[in-house]
Motif scaffolding. Structure first.
Motif, PDB file in Angstrom:
ATOM      1  N   THR A  33      -5.634  -7.527  -8.181  1.00 40.16           N
ATOM      2  CA  THR A  33      -5.403  -6.670  -9.242  1.00 40.16           C
ATOM      3  C   THR A  33      -6.373  -5.416  -9.108  1.00 40.16           C
ATOM      4  OG1 THR A  33      -6.825  -7.032 -11.106  1.00 40.16           O
ATOM      5  CG2 THR A  33      -4.849  -8.570 -10.941  1.00 40.16           C
ATOM      6  N   GLU A  34      -6.237  -4.427  -9.651  1.00 40.36           N
ATOM      7  CA  GLU A  34      -7.076  -3.155  -9.792  1.00 40.36           C
ATOM      8  C   GLU A  34      -8.163  -3.142 -10.726  1.00 40.36           C
ATOM      9  OE1 GLU A  34      -4.792   0.534  -7.969  1.00 40.36           O
ATOM     10  OE2 GLU A  34      -3.508  -0.243  -9.521  1.00 40.36           O
ATOM     11  N   VAL A  63      -6.702  14.321  -1.397  1.00 38.12           N
ATOM     12  CA  VAL A  63      -6.043  14.116  -2.778  1.00 38.12           C
ATOM     13  C   VAL A  63      -6.249  12.473  -3.111  1.00 38.12           C
ATOM     14  CG1 VAL A  63      -4.045  14.323  -4.254  1.00 38.12           C
ATOM     15  CG2 VAL A  63      -4.316  15.976  -2.806  1.00 38.12           C
ATOM     16  N   LEU A  64      -6.813  11.976  -3.992  1.00 37.45           N
ATOM     17  CA  LEU A  64      -7.090  10.612  -4.382  1.00 37.45           C
ATOM     18  C   LEU A  64      -5.974  10.367  -5.470  1.00 37.45           C
ATOM     19  CD1 LEU A  64     -11.006  10.400  -4.859  1.00 37.45           C
ATOM     20  CD2 LEU A  64      -9.561   9.955  -2.613  1.00 37.45           C
ATOM     21  N   LEU A  65      -5.020   9.479  -5.120  1.00 36.40           N
ATOM     22  CA  LEU A  65      -3.897   9.235  -6.303  1.00 36.40           C
ATOM     23  C   LEU A  65      -3.932   7.763  -6.364  1.00 36.40           C
ATOM     24  CD1 LEU A  65      -1.509  10.096  -7.641  1.00 36.40           C
ATOM     25  CD2 LEU A  65      -0.202  10.523  -5.785  1.00 36.40           C
ATOM     26  N   HIS A  66      -4.563   7.382  -7.701  1.00 36.49           N
ATOM     27  CA  HIS A  66      -4.496   5.957  -7.909  1.00 36.49           C
ATOM     28  C   HIS A  66      -4.902   5.700  -9.337  1.00 36.49           C
ATOM     29  CE1 HIS A  66      -8.749   5.670  -7.855  1.00 36.49           C
ATOM     30  NE2 HIS A  66      -8.878   6.520  -6.897  1.00 36.49           N
ATOM     31  N   ASN A  67      -4.352   4.414  -9.999  1.00 36.20           N
ATOM     32  CA  ASN A  67      -4.808   4.151 -11.254  1.00 36.20           C
ATOM     33  C   ASN A  67      -6.292   3.658 -11.249  1.00 36.20           C
ATOM     34  OD1 ASN A  67      -2.334   4.545 -12.399  1.00 36.20           O
ATOM     35  ND2 ASN A  67      -1.833   2.414 -12.628  1.00 36.20           N
ATOM     36  N   GLY A  68      -6.914   3.942 -12.412  1.00 30.58           N
ATOM     37  CA  GLY A  68      -8.356   3.231 -12.482  1.00 30.58           C
ATOM     38  C   GLY A  68      -9.421   4.551 -11.786  1.00 30.58           C
ATOM     39  N   LEU A  69     -10.418   4.088 -12.015  1.00 28.71           N
ATOM     40  CA  LEU A  69     -11.501   5.091 -11.479  1.00 28.71           C
ATOM     41  C   LEU A  69     -12.739   4.457 -10.636  1.00 28.71           C
ATOM     42  CD1 LEU A  69     -11.613   7.309 -14.805  1.00 28.71           C
ATOM     43  CD2 LEU A  69     -11.764   8.403 -12.815  1.00 28.71           C
ATOM     44  N   LYS A  84      -3.965   1.539  -3.538  1.00 30.03           N
ATOM     45  CA  LYS A  84      -4.480   0.761  -4.654  1.00 30.03           C
ATOM     46  C   LYS A  84      -6.006   1.192  -4.782  1.00 30.03           C
ATOM     47  CE  LYS A  84      -1.114  -2.101  -5.542  1.00 30.03           C
ATOM     48  NZ  LYS A  84      -0.395  -2.052  -7.051  1.00 30.03           N
ATOM     49  N   ALA A  85      -6.526   1.284  -5.830  1.00 28.35           N
ATOM     50  CA  ALA A  85      -7.972   1.687  -5.968  1.00 28.35           C
ATOM     51  C   ALA A  85      -9.008   1.050  -5.062  1.00 28.35           C
ATOM     52  CB  ALA A  85      -8.520   1.646  -7.255  1.00 28.35           C
ATOM     53  N   TYR A  86      -8.820  -0.360  -4.925  1.00 32.02           N
ATOM     54  CA  TYR A  86      -9.639  -1.152  -4.040  1.00 32.02           C
ATOM     55  C   TYR A  86      -9.543  -1.017  -2.480  1.00 32.02           C
ATOM     56  CZ  TYR A  86      -5.532  -4.436  -4.228  1.00 32.02           C
ATOM     57  OH  TYR A  86      -4.274  -4.817  -3.809  1.00 32.02           O
ATOM     58  N   GLN A  87      -8.543  -0.029  -2.133  1.00 32.64           N
ATOM     59  CA  GLN A  87      -8.167   0.218  -0.853  1.00 32.64           C
ATOM     60  C   GLN A  87      -8.746   1.479  -0.231  1.00 32.64           C
ATOM     61  OE1 GLN A  87      -4.004  -0.244  -1.055  1.00 32.64           O
ATOM     62  NE2 GLN A  87      -4.168  -2.216   0.062  1.00 32.64           N
ATOM     63  N   VAL A  88      -9.087   2.463  -1.237  1.00 27.98           N
ATOM     64  CA  VAL A  88      -9.424   3.894  -1.038  1.00 27.98           C
ATOM     65  C   VAL A  88     -10.671   3.740  -0.113  1.00 27.98           C
ATOM     66  CG1 VAL A  88     -10.172   6.020  -2.097  1.00 27.98           C
ATOM     67  CG2 VAL A  88      -8.336   4.427  -3.122  1.00 27.98           C
ATOM     68  N   ALA A  89     -11.782   2.914  -0.571  1.00 31.65           N
ATOM     69  CA  ALA A  89     -13.137   2.996   0.155  1.00 31.65           C
ATOM     70  C   ALA A  89     -12.949   2.948   1.790  1.00 31.65           C
ATOM     71  CB  ALA A  89     -14.208   2.284  -0.245  1.00 31.65           C
ATOM     72  N   ASN A  90     -12.066   1.940   2.208  1.00 31.36           N
ATOM     73  CA  ASN A  90     -11.658   1.574   3.529  1.00 31.36           C
ATOM     74  C   ASN A  90     -10.963   2.839   4.202  1.00 31.36           C
ATOM     75  OD1 ASN A  90     -13.105  -0.745   3.694  1.00 31.36           O
ATOM     76  ND2 ASN A  90     -11.325  -2.264   3.023  1.00 31.36           N
TER      77      ASN A  90
END
Ligand SMILES: NC(=O)C1=CN([C@@H]2O[C@H](COP(=O)(O)OP(=O)(O)OC[C@H]3O[C@@H](n4cnc5c(N)ncnc54)[C@H](OP(=O)(O)O)[C@@H]3O)[C@@H](O)[C@H]2O)C=CC1
Ligand SMILES: CC(C)(CO)C(=O)C(=O)O
Length: 315
Positions: free
Chosen positions: A278-279, A103-109, A81-87
């Motif tokens: 949610t994202e 490779v970043l693969l998620h919905n949102g920016l 999920k996008a909100y998990q990427v930074a961690n």
């Protein structure tokens, strides 16, 4: 990434739906891969769209992965999920080799700046996909299963726009990835593809969650003006970013996806229904933050962001 001697290893962060769909493709194509989890768990059974079932190998616990000396080399895909990427990126900081590709693969920016700040020397791709599935548990046990629901298409591109000395390595990476990700399309301007998907998610996801409806109900005339206003705000933002996306082009894609996924509940609807985060902060929230930076008014996106936050607080 050294591809002269051996196939690059595919490292998939998490053992969620998208990670496991890609893992199954890799398994079927006999490509070496590893999935990484935070804590040990039973690997899911995959219910493939064409009718077969597959058992995925047990995943590796991320911090144990590179215990000792060897860093992760090859292609590291982050389908969280996008909100998990930074961690995830922070966790990976001391674990990956200098020649690894991300490779970043998620919905949102809204994750690119973090990725570039933490990995200034690495090649970083972003991708958006319409391959799809969902996780469920069977009634006879508590093991997780994943149902594959769409083969989909995936668009990928370099977020640094770095077509330089690394060209042939990048071409190798993409042609290798296309052997495990069906319908993989290389975009020289990936931001255009990402903003297009952003508009689709910014319109469909919050409205379906707020009104508790399937995607197809958005074709009703009562939602048209709001949907057009949300789309217009994103097109204006994209114009400020010098992306060549027209209102008509984006609007037709949004409407096309409303019809094509008419019988589905959006991921945000499902997140709210199941009491999950949610994202939205990386969809309408991204639009609001970017618009604020350039003094652009995006009242419809602001309204949706606030409304989804209220629904999330009730969870
Ligand atoms: N599912 C679908 O059909 C589609 C999804 N997408 C998008 O793709 C992205 C991924 O979605 P999806 O696969 O459904 O999401 P999931 O929630 O199924 O998978 C995310 C996985 O990442 C894991 N994870 C998170 N942080 C870490 C970490 N620090 N270390 C290791 N593992 C971690 C989570 O593990 P844990 O269980 O421990 O939290 C979880 O298993 C989202 O942006 C989604 O919107 C796009 C198209 C279709
Ligand atoms: C395309 C769409 C809107 C399909 O439901 C989606 O990506 C989502 O639900 O997150």
């Amino acid at each position: 990434m050294n591809q002269r001697n051996a196939a690059p290893h595919i490292h998939l962060i998490g053992q969620g739906v998208i990670s496991s769909l890609i893992a199954t493709h890799a398994l079927l194509a006999q490509r070496p891969f590893t999935q990484y989890v935070r804590t040990q768990r039973t690997a899911p059974t995959m219910y493939w769209l064409s009718g077969e079932n597959y058992a995925l190998p047990t995943a590796t616990v991320l911090n144990h992965a590179v215990a000792g000396t060897k860093r992760m080399s090859g292609i590291i895909i982050i389908p969280t999920k996008a909100y998990q990427v930074a961690n995830v990126l922070t966790d990976l900081q001391n674990l990956i080799a200098d020649d690894a590709v991300l490779v970043l693969l998620h919905n949102g920016l809204g994750t690119h700046e973090t990725a570039q700040a933490l990995f200034p020397k690495h090649t970083i791709y972003a991708a958006t996909t319409s391959m799809a599935g969902y996780a469920f548990t069977t009634t006879t046990d508590t093991l997780t299963c994943i149902q594959h629901t769409a083969w989909g298409q995936t668009q990928i591109g370099n977020i640094q726009n770095a077509r330089s000395a690394n060209d042939s390595t990048q071409d190798n990476t993409l042609s290798y990835l296309s052997t495990i990700i069906p319908e993989l399309h290389h975009k020289t301007s990936i931001l255009e593809a990402l903003y297009t998907k952003l508009a689709v998610n910014a319109v469909i996801n919050p409205l379906t969650a707020i009104h508790n409806i399937k995607n197809g109900r958005l074709a009703d005339s009562e939602y048209m003006m709001t949907m057009q206003a949300i789309t217009q705000e994103i097109v204006m933002l994209a114009k400020h970013k010098n992306l060549s996306l027209s209102y008509t082009q984006i609007w037709n894609i949004v409407l096309g996806i409303v019809h094509a996924t008419g019988d589905n509940y959006s991921s945000m609807h499902q997140d709210i229904t199941h009491g999950r985060r949610t994202e939205v902060d990386f969809i309408n929230g991204f639009v609001v933050r970017e618009a604020q930076k350039i003094g652009l008014n995006v009242p419809e996106n602001e309204k949706l962001l606030k409304h989804i936050h209220i629904l999330e607080e009730r969870l």
